[in-house]
Write an enzyme that holds these catalytic residues in place. Structure first.
Site, mmCIF file in Angstrom:
data_model
loop_
_atom_site.group_PDB
_atom_site.id
_atom_site.type_symbol
_atom_site.label_atom_id
_atom_site.label_comp_id
_atom_site.label_asym_id
_atom_site.label_seq_id
_atom_site.Cartn_x
_atom_site.Cartn_y
_atom_site.Cartn_z
ATOM 1 N N TRP A 97 40.950 30.594 46.984
ATOM 2 C CA TRP A 97 41.059 29.382 46.161
ATOM 3 C C TRP A 97 42.442 29.364 45.512
ATOM 4 C CZ3 TRP A 97 42.195 30.153 41.048
ATOM 5 C CH2 TRP A 97 41.841 31.386 40.483
ATOM 6 N N GLU A 140 45.924 37.296 30.992
ATOM 7 C CA GLU A 140 46.207 37.130 32.424
ATOM 8 C C GLU A 140 47.693 36.864 32.664
ATOM 9 O OE1 GLU A 140 44.196 37.522 34.947
ATOM 10 O OE2 GLU A 140 42.166 37.309 34.170
ATOM 11 N N GLU A 178 45.827 37.916 41.290
ATOM 12 C CA GLU A 178 45.696 37.778 39.840
ATOM 13 C C GLU A 178 46.551 36.633 39.300
ATOM 14 O OE1 GLU A 178 43.938 39.155 37.509
ATOM 15 O OE2 GLU A 178 42.874 40.689 38.645
ATOM 16 N N HIS A 181 44.980 33.464 38.268
ATOM 17 C CA HIS A 181 44.086 33.384 37.107
ATOM 18 C C HIS A 181 44.794 32.762 35.903
ATOM 19 C CE1 HIS A 181 41.651 37.001 38.894
ATOM 20 N NE2 HIS A 181 41.688 35.950 39.683
ATOM 21 N N GLU A 231 38.790 45.776 35.158
ATOM 22 C CA GLU A 231 38.323 44.705 36.039
ATOM 23 C C GLU A 231 36.879 44.332 35.707
ATOM 24 O OE1 GLU A 231 40.125 42.956 37.913
ATOM 25 O OE2 GLU A 231 41.782 44.148 38.682
ATOM 26 N N THR A 234 36.784 42.470 32.432
ATOM 27 C CA THR A 234 37.299 41.109 32.585
ATOM 28 C C THR A 234 36.287 40.213 33.295
ATOM 29 O OG1 THR A 234 39.432 42.142 32.861
ATOM 30 C CG2 THR A 234 39.324 39.811 33.281
ATOM 31 N N ASP A 263 36.585 37.062 41.316
ATOM 32 C CA ASP A 263 37.768 37.826 41.756
ATOM 33 C C ASP A 263 37.808 39.191 41.077
ATOM 34 O OD1 ASP A 263 38.793 35.844 43.362
ATOM 35 O OD2 ASP A 263 40.647 35.558 42.207
ATOM 36 N N GLU A 264 37.542 39.189 39.777
ATOM 37 C CA GLU A 264 37.624 40.458 39.031
ATOM 38 C C GLU A 264 36.598 41.459 39.575
ATOM 39 O OE1 GLU A 264 40.215 40.115 37.567
ATOM 40 O OE2 GLU A 264 40.340 38.517 36.085
ATOM 41 N N HIS A 267 37.960 43.004 42.650
ATOM 42 C CA HIS A 267 38.973 44.016 42.300
ATOM 43 C C HIS A 267 38.317 45.285 41.750
ATOM 44 C CE1 HIS A 267 41.944 40.430 41.628
ATOM 45 N NE2 HIS A 267 41.748 40.696 42.902
HETATM 46 FE FE LIG Z 1 41.294 41.417 38.438
HETATM 47 FE FE LIG Z 2 42.496 38.383 36.259
#
Ligand SMILES: [Fe+2]
Ligand SMILES: [Fe+2]
Length: 398
Positions: A97, A140, A178, A181, A231, A234, A263-264, A267
């Site tokens: 995205w 971020e 990242e 974000h 991660e 977050t 996403d976090e 990760h």
């Molecule tokens: Fe992350």
């Molecule tokens: Fe992030």
């Protein structure tokens, strides 16, 4: 990267808990001097007060390059493994995205209408929710610091800025993921019309100028433990921010936060897998590293945040996210409990005496933190309100 690490507490809870926190949390003591001294950064000189973008030097002697050469070799020997097991957690760019997917398209005729709708939805969201969102965005946006941190690590740093080792490929691609974000949250907040962008941008500039100090000693053992924590923390905080947005009827913002949170989590899967592998290869060294980080306490990446006027801004922000339930002391304990289970720390065998002591320490920590958190949350009932620069000095309850 990320947001907060560790519990966000009020001044009263701070006194009774032993986590490392921005101990300038007492809103009644907002002097520049208290900031530098409370943060554990030794100098309280006028020079540092005048130049808060320059990190004060710590009173402690920083430990650097603590990982011995044979451990650096471990990371070299893990490269094939990392290629197959870590890089798989990245998404191809074409499948990712992009911020534009969630924002009014300025190149389309419908832009003004879409922007108006975004602003209408944003009107329903309370100021304190915006403070939480801005704090996430600022954290971020300090991404250059986190890429710098990764490239301080012995054995895995990107030596050329285009190195083809899997560690370097990961670092650049992780940074690139990242980067979306902060970009997305920044543009959303700008369009919302609810925040003071210039003062937010100033905070970002100060924060990137200040850097961070997670005390990870150029060691990927220590820093990958830190990032595993970070991660997951977050993912939790973005997820909770999204739930708040949903509760106030802004489903699009909820979707934005949920997407970043996903996403976090991806990760987190990569970083926790690296530590899991290190536990396989070097259980003693890894459990010692985990105990080391827990004794130091996980500091938050944005702990040197400053907006140009409030020297306690990070603590104020932390108190607000704690109160809102965006990220709390309980979450800190939950993250630790999850990781200790994920890495099966209790089941480690064949450890040295020192390793067994580290194992016992880590395994006994979660119940201790929970007891302290429960006791302190019963006591801590702050009723202060303060003006917040990010929302044009409107008052927010801590
Ligand atoms: Fe992350
Ligand atoms: Fe992030």
């Amino acid at each position: 990267m990320a947001l907060q690490f560790g519990p966000f507490l009020t001044s009263k809870t701070m006194k009774s808990l032993s986590f490392k926190l921005p101990s300038n949390a007492n809103p009644s003591r907002g002097s520049p001097k208290s900031m530098s001294s409370n943060l554990g950064y030794g100098s309280t000189s006028k020079e540092n007060v005048k130049k808060p973008s320059v990190p004060s030097r710590e009173a402690r002697v920083p430990v650097t390059h603590s990982m011995p050469p044979e451990k650096i070799e471990i990371f070299k020997s893990m490269e094939d493994w990392a290629e197959k097991n870590v890089l798989v957690h990245l998404k191809p760019v074409e499948n990712c995205w992009q911020p534009q997917d969630f924002l009014p398209n300025a190149a389309s005729d419908g832009f003004e209408e879409q922007a108006r709708e975004l602003r209408e939805r944003a009107k329903e969201i309370p100021d304190d929710n915006f403070v939480a969102l801005v704090g996430s965005m600022i954290t971020e946006e300090a991404l250059p610091t986190y890429q710098t941190m990764l490239n301080t690590l012995d054995g895995v740093r990107d030596e050329t800025a285009s190195s083809l080792t899997p560690w370097a490929v990961w670092t650049r691609a992780w940074t690139a993921e990242e980067n979306r974000h902060g970009d997305l949250l920044n543009k959303y907040l700008y369009l919302s019309g609810r925040v003071d962008m210039k003062r937010i941008e100033r905070t970002i500039q100060y924060l990137i100028g200040a850097g961070m100090d997670p005390q990870t000693e150029n060691s990927p053992y220590l820093f990958f433990i830190y990032t595993s924590f970070q991660e997951r923390a977050t993912a939790i905080s973005h997820g909770n921010t999204g739930r708040l947005a949903k509760a106030h009827g802004d489903m699009k913002l909820a979707h934005i936060c949920g997407t970043i949170s996903s996403d976090e989590k991806r990760h987190e899967a990569a970083y926790t897998k690296i530590i899991e592998k290190l536990f396989d290869i070097d259980p003693d060294g890894t459990v010692l590293a985990l105990a080391n980080m827990m004794r130091k306490r996980i500091t938050m990446p944005a702990h040197l945040m400053y907006d140009g006027c409030d020297h306690n801004i990070f603590s104020h922000y932390s108190a607000i996210v704690q109160r809102l339930g965006v990220y709390t002391a309980k979450d800190y304990a939950d993250v630790l409990e999850f990781l200790v289970g994920r890495w099966k720390v209790e089941n480690l065998t064949g450890l040295s005496g020192e390793g067994r002591r580290a194992q016992d320490y880590v395994c006994s920590l979660v119940p201790k933190i929970r007891r302290l958190e429960e006791r302190s949350s019963e006591r801590a009932k702050e009723t202060l309100t303060i003006p917040f620069s990010w929302i044009s000095d409107r008052q927010v309850k801590l």
